[in-house]
Design an enzyme around this catalytic site. Structure first.
Site, PDB file in Angstrom:
ATOM      1  N   GLY A   1       9.942  -5.873   8.124  1.00  0.00           N
ATOM      2  CA  GLY A   1       9.409  -7.181   8.138  1.00  0.00           C
ATOM      3  C   GLY A   1       9.224  -7.754   6.864  1.00  0.00           C
TER       4      GLY A   1
ATOM      5  N   GLY B   1       8.296  -2.235  12.593  1.00  0.00           N
ATOM      6  CA  GLY B   1       7.642  -0.807  13.146  1.00  0.00           C
ATOM      7  C   GLY B   1       8.737   0.146  13.213  1.00  0.00           C
TER       8      GLY B   1
ATOM      9  N   LYS C   1       0.783  -1.260  -0.150  1.00  0.00           N
ATOM     10  CA  LYS C   1       0.046  -0.110  -0.015  1.00  0.00           C
ATOM     11  C   LYS C   1       0.638   1.321   0.063  1.00  0.00           C
ATOM     12  CE  LYS C   1      -3.989  -1.815   2.079  1.00  0.00           C
ATOM     13  NZ  LYS C   1      -4.611  -2.029   3.654  1.00  0.00           N
TER      14      LYS C   1
END
Ligand code: AMP
Length: 395
Positions: free
Chosen positions: A351, A374, A202
């Site tokens: 990740g 993150g 995205k």
């Protein structure tokens, strides 16, 4: 680069040192650790402290017990793993309240160089809410604090941020120092040309990363599902590919502002279904009706390689296609192989690109693989990480 006190700046002999690690490791049904990378990553700090006569009190979270003592998420298996790596017994304090009678007794009985591991900090509901009372309980066990959990540095919790209110000084461990050095230098003081490779699904989840990196990089390569929103911004058709219509205008603006800094795929591996066995073909430019883009095509691979070949620093976040399906993993694997050969600093942050590089067996060919998904993303967004900010400034 890191303007914070580090572990070597502490006088640790005979002191109780609370160390926040990232022992959030995967377990199988037999509660065996299936990947101990994170434990290995914490060992330099643990070894340094034990070898220098500290009383080492380790703490970490594992999984999401949501404030309850969930036996399957106990850190007991981690204590065994550290004991093996360290060559001496690590005492595990199995308190459901983390800082209970077992922990207090174990700490009071420590000799210099001993190591104690506390129970999963997220057994306490206060942990993720950064409630002072739990921070103070943790702090009361110790004289000094070290944070070596890069994976949670983007969160302000009791065991990495709250605790620093009550135990000072608070220093960075070796792992955090290494992460900040690699990610920080790559983005803020890079050897140029600096090329960033962004992929994944995205645009919307990577807007801040795109904006921050565009200010710093020489070239920004965009692949993966997020490329199709940029295709739409260029006026191309995208078939049934991943598309975020709300972000087409944004992508247009980015392309206008960035000019030829942004490098997009020129061909696409398409299929009619999101399925590894779906028949596929390569198309250039427009993606036809009824087809979805699942990987970058051979010309894009060559284009991306031609941009990467002169790079001296590369930061990579996000796969070039649906790399979990072998038939659509080629683009991602080719970029991984190219980076492995490159005479440049190669930093893998996040990740899925880490999984892709490891899947290709090329992990040890990269300069640095970030341990924090993150946290490394927020770092690439140019944000301050609360777990780092809370540490004591270097003199
Ligand atoms: P992210 O978490 O945003 O980095 O996205 C990673 C995911 O993006 C992986 O699971 C990939 O399978 C997925 N992905 C990459 N390229 C595509 C694509 N062309 N279509 C659908 N999913 C994709």
């Amino acid at each position: 680069m890191l303007n914070k006190l580090n572990v070597e700046g502490l006088d640790v002999k005979g002191k109780r040192v609370l160390v926040r690690c990232d022992f959030n490791v995967p377990l199988n049904e037999k509660l065996e650790i299936t990947d101990d990378t994170r434990i290995t990553g914490a060992m330099p700090t643990i070894k340094y402290l034990a070898d220098n006569g500290a009383k080492v009190i380790l703490c970490s979270h594992m999984g999401k017990p949501k404030g309850n003592p969930v036996p399957e998420l106990s850190l007991a298996p981690v204590a065994k793993s550290i004991s093996k790596k360290l060559g001496k017994e690590v005492v595990f304090a199995p308190d459901d309240t983390v800082v209970g009678d077992n922990a207090k007794k174990a700490v009071s009985e420590m000799a210099d160089g001993d190591v104690v591991l506390l129970e999963n900090t997220r057994y306490r509901a206060e942990e993720t809410k950064n409630v002072d009372a739990f921070s103070e309980e943790l702090a009361l066990l110790a004289d000094l604090f070290v944070n070596d959990a890069f994976g949670t540095a983007h969160r302000a919790h009791c065991s990495n941020v709250g605790v620093t209110k009550y135990v000072k000084p608070a220093a960075a461990g070796y792992l955090i120092e290494k992460e900040i050095q690699f990610l920080g230098n790559a983005v803020n003081a890079p050897v140029r040309p600096l090329v960033a490779v962004l992929g994944g699904s995205k645009v919307s989840s990577k807007i801040s990363v795109i904006e921050n990196l565009l200010k710093k990089v020489d070239k920004l390569i965009i692949g993966g599902g997020m490329a199709y929103t940029f295709f739409a911004a260029q006026g191309k058709t995208t078939g049934t590919s991943l598309l975020e219509p709300d972000y087409i205008e944004y992508a247009k603006k980015m392309l206008e502002e960035a000019g030829d800094k942004i490098v997009l795929p020129v061909d696409t591996v398409v299929a009619e279904k999101f399925d590894n066995d779906a028949p596929s073909k390569v198309v250039e430019g427009n993606i036809p009706d009824g087809f979805m883009g699942l990987d970058i095509g051979p010309k894009s691979i060559e284009l991306f390689k031609s941009v990467l070949k002169d790079a001296k620093t590369v930061v990579w976040n996000g796969p070039m296609g649906v790399f979990e399906m072998p038939n659509f993993a080629n683009g991602t694997n080719e970029i991984a192989a190219m980076l492995a050969e490159l005479d440049a600093k190669t930093i893998i942050g996040g990740g899925d690109s880490v999984a892709a590089v490891n899947q290709a067996g090329l992990g040890d060919k990269m300069s640095h693989i970030s341990t924090g998904g993150g946290a490394s993303m927020e770092f690439l967004e140019g944000k301050d990480l609360p777990g780092i900010v809370a540490l004591t400034d270097a003199e």
